[in-house]
Design an enzyme around this catalytic site. Structure first.
Site, PDB file in Angstrom:
ATOM      1  N   CYS B  37      25.854  75.706  29.918  1.00  0.00           N
ATOM      2  CA  CYS B  37      25.502  74.469  30.488  1.00  0.00           C
ATOM      3  C   CYS B  37      26.382  74.454  31.773  1.00  0.00           C
ATOM      4  O   CYS B  37      26.507  73.466  32.474  1.00  0.00           O
ATOM      5  CB  CYS B  37      25.826  73.188  29.587  1.00  0.00           C
ATOM      6  SG  CYS B  37      24.881  72.970  28.361  1.00  0.00           S
ATOM      7  N   ASP B  39      29.800  74.235  31.884  1.00  0.00           N
ATOM      8  CA  ASP B  39      31.017  73.900  31.868  1.00  0.00           C
ATOM      9  C   ASP B  39      31.710  74.096  30.375  1.00  0.00           C
ATOM     10  O   ASP B  39      30.998  73.516  29.529  1.00  0.00           O
ATOM     11  CB  ASP B  39      31.389  72.752  32.522  1.00  0.00           C
ATOM     12  CG  ASP B  39      30.008  71.772  32.380  1.00  0.00           C
ATOM     13  OD1 ASP B  39      29.479  71.700  31.420  1.00  0.00           O
ATOM     14  OD2 ASP B  39      29.954  70.989  33.175  1.00  0.00           O
ATOM     15  N   CYS B  63      32.435  73.809  37.315  1.00  0.00           N
ATOM     16  CA  CYS B  63      32.585  73.549  38.800  1.00  0.00           C
ATOM     17  C   CYS B  63      33.602  72.824  39.317  1.00  0.00           C
ATOM     18  O   CYS B  63      34.544  72.532  38.545  1.00  0.00           O
ATOM     19  CB  CYS B  63      31.222  72.653  39.236  1.00  0.00           C
ATOM     20  SG  CYS B  63      31.387  71.067  38.399  1.00  0.00           S
ATOM     21  N   CYS B 106      31.024  65.419  34.338  1.00  0.00           N
ATOM     22  CA  CYS B 106      32.282  66.326  34.073  1.00  0.00           C
ATOM     23  C   CYS B 106      33.439  65.579  33.645  1.00  0.00           C
ATOM     24  O   CYS B 106      34.387  65.908  32.963  1.00  0.00           O
ATOM     25  CB  CYS B 106      32.661  66.764  35.625  1.00  0.00           C
ATOM     26  SG  CYS B 106      31.610  67.918  36.274  1.00  0.00           S
TER      27      CYS B 106
END
Lengths: 404, 153
Positions: B37, B39, B63, B106
């Site tokens: 995915c 992360d 990211c 995130c």
């Protein structure tokens, strides 16, 4: 050296100063409408358009009568695919393309599917190429068109178009080739490729944006149903007042490419290899995506394992590149081109596309190698995956949950 | 994509990057996300005898927003009690860093990482986890914990 450095030549290219110079008079003194038959303004514009047509044709081994001006490659792809499908729909309802094609091709195909056409989307090989044997096997008695690109826009891999063209010609099926990325960079000849329809764009080859062309074969004649109706320009293939300055620019860009291609390809390949070898020397766990042998001179698509692509792009913001990471788009899916080649999701998220071109310098390549090396090293120091791999853990054995 | 100055600061100067000894009884480790995915966050906390988080370290594959989110939460949890740390919500992280909508996940991951690290610490100490496994977004936590154990982390 100027910062930021441009290494995204697949997205677009700067207009060559010689191209711009050729275009300028057509904005001012030579502003006529090429369709005005009654005065000298129109005649001059028409002469310029025909000279441009000749220049484009010459670059791809075609006749100028076979060049239709468009607004760019997306329109060319649409006109070729939808135009041919609509004209030949009584002959058959089946089309063939591949999973790694540009969206302009894939979405045109999807639109035709909604109209009742059937489309086969071919798998691509691990090296990013389409195996001609797969093309042959996909053909049916009702197949009317095969659309396969010459060079892929993400990995720069070149399809064996001459072998594919031989198959389609023998089967009596039309062959459309999106050659946007390759024309002007490597040789492409419509006769050798047995191509019937070819999409070309000016801004990928140091010409202006907003102008492109579609090659439409005359012998044997290929017929299309137009998408844009109007004054019947371009022999009814594409109505609309011609973009004369753009056309002049595209013609000049094609002429320059024809004269300078061999030398430029050699120089750009040498820079690309310098970049690749420099990165490979400094960094471990680096994979080049796609065939190195069958590749555009200016393309290097690399996955830096255990480093996320968008994070790396942020870290190297002095160098303009692009990434196959999902984080560069609104979707959570990484590059479909890389996935079609069998690149795993984690490596697709870690990919960076470097695009080198006419104005790339050795100094810029050296700077990039150094910057990328430092930033990848820094990001790996903070990557839990890199830490795990370095301590001998096989991260593919871990049962990761899927959070999205 | 345009990012806030705070986000860029955490991305460019990440706080508390590193690892703590996962075998130490006072250390809790949370590992969330998945490579596929794009992360993966590892958050570790070191908890004092009186239940205060005295140190926190992270490593993140992801990211810029994922890195900044994890850097931020290591700062936030330090000096807090375990219970106080559990009160940190993803919306707090998203707000502080002014995350764009596509990057909200995130901050969710950062909240999950805190919960996972605390849950790991509590299990190690024979305490009943404050946050039960099934409230931590399905079985993710357990799956990852198993994987991590299998992987020797």
């Amino acid at each position: 050296m100027k910062i930021p450095i441009y290494m995204d030549y697949h997205a677009t290219t700067p207009v060559d100063p010689r191209v711009l110079e050729a275009m300028l008079p057509y904005f001012r003194s030579e502003f006529g409408n090429a369709a005005s038959k009654s005065h000298v303004f129109g005649w001059h514009a028409e002469e310029a358009v025909e000279a441009g047509r000749e220049q484009v044709a010459k670059l791809i081994g075609a006749s100028s009568k076979e060049i239709v001006w468009t607004s760019g490659a997306t329109e060319s792809d649409n006109l070729a695919i939808k135009g041919a499908a609509h004209f030949y729909k009584d002959k058959g309802k089946h089309l063939v393309t591949a999973r790694n094609e540009h969206k302009a091709v894939l979405d045109s195909m999807h639109a035709l599917e909604r109209e009742g056409f059937e489309v086969t989307f071919l798998d691509v090989e691990r090296d990013g190429r389409v195996d001609p044997a797969r093309v042959k096997a996909a053909l049916r008695p009702d197949t009317i068109l095969v659309s396969l690109m010459h060079a892929n826009n993400e990995v720069g891999v070149l399809n064996p178009v001459e072998e594919i063209g031989a198959i389609t010609r023998q089967a009596g099926v039309l062959f459309h080739c999106d050659a946007v990325q390759s024309i002007g960079k490597v040789p492409f000849d419509v006769e050798r490729a047995n191509a019937d329809l070819v999409s070309i764009s000016a801004h990928k080859m140091y010409g202006p944006k907003g102008v492109g062309a579609l090659y439409v074969r005359r012998k044997p004649r290929v017929r299309l149903v137009a998408i844009i109706d109007g004054g019947g320009h371009e022999r009814g293939h594409r109505s609309g007042t011609l973009n004369v300055p753009g056309i002049v620019g595209m013609g000049k860009a094609c002429e320059l490419a024809r004269l300078e291609m061999a030398e430029e390809a050699e120089r750009v390949t040498r820079l690309r290899e310098k970049l690749r070898l420099g990165l490979e020397k400094n960094l471990d766990l680096l994979t080049v995506n796609g065939s190195l042998e069958h590749r555009l001179p200016g393309n290097l698509n690399v996955s830096f394992a255990y480093v996320e692509g968008e994070a790396l792009m942020m870290a190297i913001k002095d160098v303009a590149v692009s990434s196959g990471s999902a984080c560069t788009s609104a979707s959570l899916e990484p590059s479909y081109v890389l996935k079609a080649m069998g690149v795993t999701d984690d490596l697709a998220h870690s990919s960076i596309r470097f695009g080198l071109g006419r104005f790339t310098t050795e100094e810029e390549v050296d700077y990039t190698v150094d910057l990328v090396t430092r930033k990848v090293t820094k990001l790996r120091e903070m990557s839990p995956l890199y830490e795990m791999v370095k301590s001998g853990v096989d991260i593919h054995q871990i049962e990761w949950a899927n959070p999205h | 994509m345009s990012y806030s100055e705070k986000l860029l600061d955490h991305y460019e100067n990440p706080r508390n990057v590193g690892s703590l000894d996962a075998k130490d009884d006072s250390v809790g480790t949370g590992l969330v996300g998945a490579p596929a995915c794009g992360d993966v966050m590892k958050l570790q906390i070191k908890v004092s005898a009186d239940g205060v988080i005295e140190d926190a370290k992270f490593k993140t594959f992801g990211c810029g927003s994922a890195i900044a989110s994890s850097s931020l939460v290591t700062e936030w949890v330090k000096g807090r009690t375990v219970e106080e740390a559990l009160a940190i919500k993803n919306t707090d992280v998203a707000h502080e860093l002014n995350l764009p909508p596509v990057k909200i996940h995130c901050s969710v991951l950062a909240e999950d990482a805190i919960k996972a690290a605390i849950s790991d610490y509590q299990k190690k100490r024979g305490l009943t986890p404050t946050v039960k496994a099934d409230t931590v977004r399905g079985d993710r936590q357990q799956l990852i914990a198993q994987g991590a154990v299998k992987a020797g982390i």
